[in-house]
Design a protein around this motif. Structure first.
Motif, PDB file in Angstrom:
ATOM      1  N   ALA A 164       8.190   7.746   3.123  1.00 32.32           N
ATOM      2  CA  ALA A 164       7.604   6.534   3.582  1.00 32.32           C
ATOM      3  C   ALA A 164       7.944   6.745   5.176  1.00 32.32           C
ATOM      4  CB  ALA A 164       8.366   5.408   3.326  1.00 32.32           C
ATOM      5  N   ALA A 165       8.976   7.212   5.599  1.00 29.34           N
ATOM      6  CA  ALA A 165       9.500   7.284   7.057  1.00 29.34           C
ATOM      7  C   ALA A 165       8.458   8.231   7.536  1.00 29.34           C
ATOM      8  CB  ALA A 165      10.779   7.907   7.446  1.00 29.34           C
ATOM      9  N   GLU A 166       8.042   9.290   6.969  1.00 26.81           N
ATOM     10  CA  GLU A 166       7.247  10.549   7.241  1.00 26.81           C
ATOM     11  C   GLU A 166       5.489   9.891   7.548  1.00 26.81           C
ATOM     12  OE1 GLU A 166       6.406  14.496   9.045  1.00 26.81           O
ATOM     13  OE2 GLU A 166       7.900  13.046   9.024  1.00 26.81           O
ATOM     14  N   VAL A 167       5.282   9.000   6.721  1.00 27.52           N
ATOM     15  CA  VAL A 167       4.121   8.407   6.722  1.00 27.52           C
ATOM     16  C   VAL A 167       3.857   7.594   8.119  1.00 27.52           C
ATOM     17  CG1 VAL A 167       2.457   6.709   5.724  1.00 27.52           C
ATOM     18  CG2 VAL A 167       3.516   8.509   4.240  1.00 27.52           C
ATOM     19  N   GLU A 168       4.866   6.983   8.351  1.00 29.29           N
ATOM     20  CA  GLU A 168       4.941   6.115   9.731  1.00 29.29           C
ATOM     21  C   GLU A 168       4.998   6.724  10.906  1.00 29.29           C
ATOM     22  OE1 GLU A 168       4.369   2.897   9.912  1.00 29.29           O
ATOM     23  OE2 GLU A 168       4.795   2.119   7.640  1.00 29.29           O
ATOM     24  N   ARG A 169       5.976   7.957  11.018  1.00 30.01           N
ATOM     25  CA  ARG A 169       6.015   8.791  12.149  1.00 30.01           C
ATOM     26  C   ARG A 169       4.692   9.716  12.107  1.00 30.01           C
ATOM     27  NH1 ARG A 169      11.011  10.460  10.983  1.00 30.01           N
ATOM     28  NH2 ARG A 169      10.424  11.989   9.374  1.00 30.01           N
TER      29      ARG A 169
ATOM     30  N   ASP B  60       1.814   6.471  -6.671  1.00 38.45           N
ATOM     31  CA  ASP B  60       0.790   7.370  -7.233  1.00 38.45           C
ATOM     32  C   ASP B  60       0.906   8.842  -7.010  1.00 38.45           C
ATOM     33  OD1 ASP B  60      -0.160   4.826  -8.186  1.00 38.45           O
ATOM     34  OD2 ASP B  60      -1.734   4.810  -6.580  1.00 38.45           O
ATOM     35  N   GLU B  61       1.579   9.179  -5.858  1.00 44.90           N
ATOM     36  CA  GLU B  61       1.417  10.679  -5.621  1.00 44.90           C
ATOM     37  C   GLU B  61       2.844  11.160  -5.948  1.00 44.90           C
ATOM     38  OE1 GLU B  61      -1.129  12.313  -4.991  1.00 44.90           O
ATOM     39  OE2 GLU B  61      -2.190  10.282  -4.574  1.00 44.90           O
ATOM     40  N   ALA B  62       3.840  10.661  -6.604  1.00 49.65           N
ATOM     41  CA  ALA B  62       5.157  10.854  -6.963  1.00 49.65           C
ATOM     42  C   ALA B  62       5.921  11.387  -5.586  1.00 49.65           C
ATOM     43  CB  ALA B  62       5.166  11.697  -8.065  1.00 49.65           C
ATOM     44  N   LEU B  63       5.852  10.619  -4.711  1.00 51.08           N
ATOM     45  CA  LEU B  63       6.452  11.129  -3.461  1.00 51.08           C
ATOM     46  C   LEU B  63       8.040  10.460  -3.596  1.00 51.08           C
ATOM     47  CD1 LEU B  63       3.519  10.960  -1.144  1.00 51.08           C
ATOM     48  CD2 LEU B  63       4.526  12.920  -2.284  1.00 51.08           C
ATOM     49  N   PRO B  64       8.846  11.067  -2.971  1.00 54.75           N
ATOM     50  CA  PRO B  64      10.147  10.510  -2.755  1.00 54.75           C
ATOM     51  C   PRO B  64       9.956   9.135  -1.638  1.00 54.75           C
ATOM     52  CG  PRO B  64       9.961  12.485  -1.560  1.00 54.75           C
ATOM     53  CD  PRO B  64       8.974  12.227  -2.269  1.00 54.75           C
ATOM     54  N   GLU B  65      11.101   8.324  -1.785  1.00 54.04           N
ATOM     55  CA  GLU B  65      10.998   7.099  -0.897  1.00 54.04           C
ATOM     56  C   GLU B  65      10.984   7.451   0.484  1.00 54.04           C
ATOM     57  OE1 GLU B  65      10.781   4.105  -1.735  1.00 54.04           O
ATOM     58  OE2 GLU B  65      10.161   4.325  -3.597  1.00 54.04           O
TER      59      GLU B  65
ATOM     60  N   TRP C 254       0.848  -1.243   0.145  1.00 57.96           N
ATOM     61  CA  TRP C 254      -0.109  -0.156   0.028  1.00 57.96           C
ATOM     62  C   TRP C 254       0.932   1.372   0.022  1.00 57.96           C
ATOM     63  CZ3 TRP C 254      -0.391   4.238   3.226  1.00 57.96           C
ATOM     64  CH2 TRP C 254      -1.455   5.188   3.015  1.00 57.96           C
ATOM     65  N   LEU C 255       1.999   1.281   0.823  1.00 54.45           N
ATOM     66  CA  LEU C 255       2.670   2.413   0.745  1.00 54.45           C
ATOM     67  C   LEU C 255       3.474   2.706  -0.432  1.00 54.45           C
ATOM     68  CD1 LEU C 255       3.998   4.832   2.823  1.00 54.45           C
ATOM     69  CD2 LEU C 255       5.292   3.129   3.738  1.00 54.45           C
ATOM     70  N   ALA C 256       3.849   1.528  -0.971  1.00 55.15           N
ATOM     71  CA  ALA C 256       4.792   1.755  -2.102  1.00 55.15           C
ATOM     72  C   ALA C 256       3.925   2.347  -3.175  1.00 55.15           C
ATOM     73  CB  ALA C 256       5.167   0.548  -2.731  1.00 55.15           C
TER      74      ALA C 256
END
Length: 290
Positions: free
Chosen positions: A21-26, A13-18, A6-8
């Motif tokens: 992902a850490a900010e999504v979790e945090r 889809d949103e053209a976000l940098p890898e 899901w995160l990948a």
């Protein structure tokens, strides 16, 4: 732990940098959990306030994905999409103050439209979500607005001054920058903006059930974030080839953000004491307290 597939997909889809992902979790995962725990629909309104360039638009997209993964129906409403059409702002510029032609500050939004959208999302039936065409500097044709089937469970209502309260009248006396000194020497513009917060905007912001504030480290960071946004826009326009659209250079951004400096500083000082959640950001827009 977020589903890695899901995160990948989200990052792609949103053209976000890898590294996002850490900010999504945090940040986003615990924030979505908190919203889901308190949301009492229909149309539980989460107000997300933060200065220009802080990442609000990305945050609401991520939060919508996370909340929908929990089975909630979510709608997004941006304060920017409630801007008055250009002809209405031209009338304000003529009748009240020339600075009101520039969209952004309280007094340049259609508050009644915002209230109608929130009412619609709380009940059954289809509600069109307004869209503002910033390239044309006016409201997009209504037939192009996305339609949401209600009632929804959560409304993510984001904007740079969402939930703001007026300043004390005595705070308006001294200008905060060159724009106010040179183009609003008698304070008419800033008094009008403040009166809008004290009056028409109160019922709209009173609809917020949970107020989340993104807090910049200082105003210098806000300016840097806004300049970064405009540099990216310049690069995109250059890659697209010659067109009638253009982006501001760094010096023009300095002038532009002066329209929002007073209220941005006021919100940063006043709102943390009453916001339900304050997310403190560092200069790289990373959350530091969740």
């Amino acid at each position: 732990m977020t589903d890695p597939d899901w995160l990948a997909a989200l990052l792609r889809d949103e053209a976000l940098p890898e590294r996002f992902a850490a900010e999504v979790e945090r940040l986003h995962v615990p924030l979505a959990a908190r919203i889901a725990a308190v949301a009492m629909g229909p149309a539980f309104v989460v107000g997300l306030c933060g200065p220009q360039g802080c990442g609000k638009s990305t945050a609401v997209l991520v939060l919508r994905r996370l909340l929908e993964a929990r089975g909630l129906r979510v709608a997004i409403l941006s304060l920017d999409d409630l801007y008055l059409p250009i002809e209405d702002r031209q009338a304000l510029a003529r009748d009240v103050h020339p600075l009101l032609r520039t969209r952004g500050v309280p007094g340049t939004h259609d508050v009644g439209l915002g209230l109608a959208v929130l009412d619609g999302l709380a009940g059954p039936g289809r509600t069109a979500i307004p869209r503002f065409d910033k390239a044309a500097d006016t409201r997009a044709p209504s037939e192009s607005w996305p339609v949401v089937e209600g009632p929804v469970d959560v409304v993510l209502f984001e904007g740079w001054c969402v939930g703001a309260r007026p300043q004390p009248d005595k705070a308006l006396a001294a200008p905060v920058n060159a724009l106010e000194r040179e183009r609003d020497p008698d304070g008419t513009w800033r008094a009008h903006v403040n009166a809008a917060l004290a009056g028409p905007y109160r019922p709209l912001f009173a609809r917020i059930d949970l107020l989340v504030q993104f807090l910049a480290p200082d105003f210098a960071a806000v300016l840097a974030w806004r300049q970064e946004q405009e540099r990216k826009l310049r690069a995109r326009l250059a890659a697209a080839g010659p067109s009638g659209a253009r982006a501001m250079d760094d010096a023009e951004v300095v002038q532009f953000v002066q329209h929002y400096e007073r209220l941005t500083r006021h919100i940063a000082a006043e709102m943390p004491a009453r916001a339900d959640l304050v997310i403190r950001l560092d200069a790289d827009r990373r959350s530091t307290n969740l």
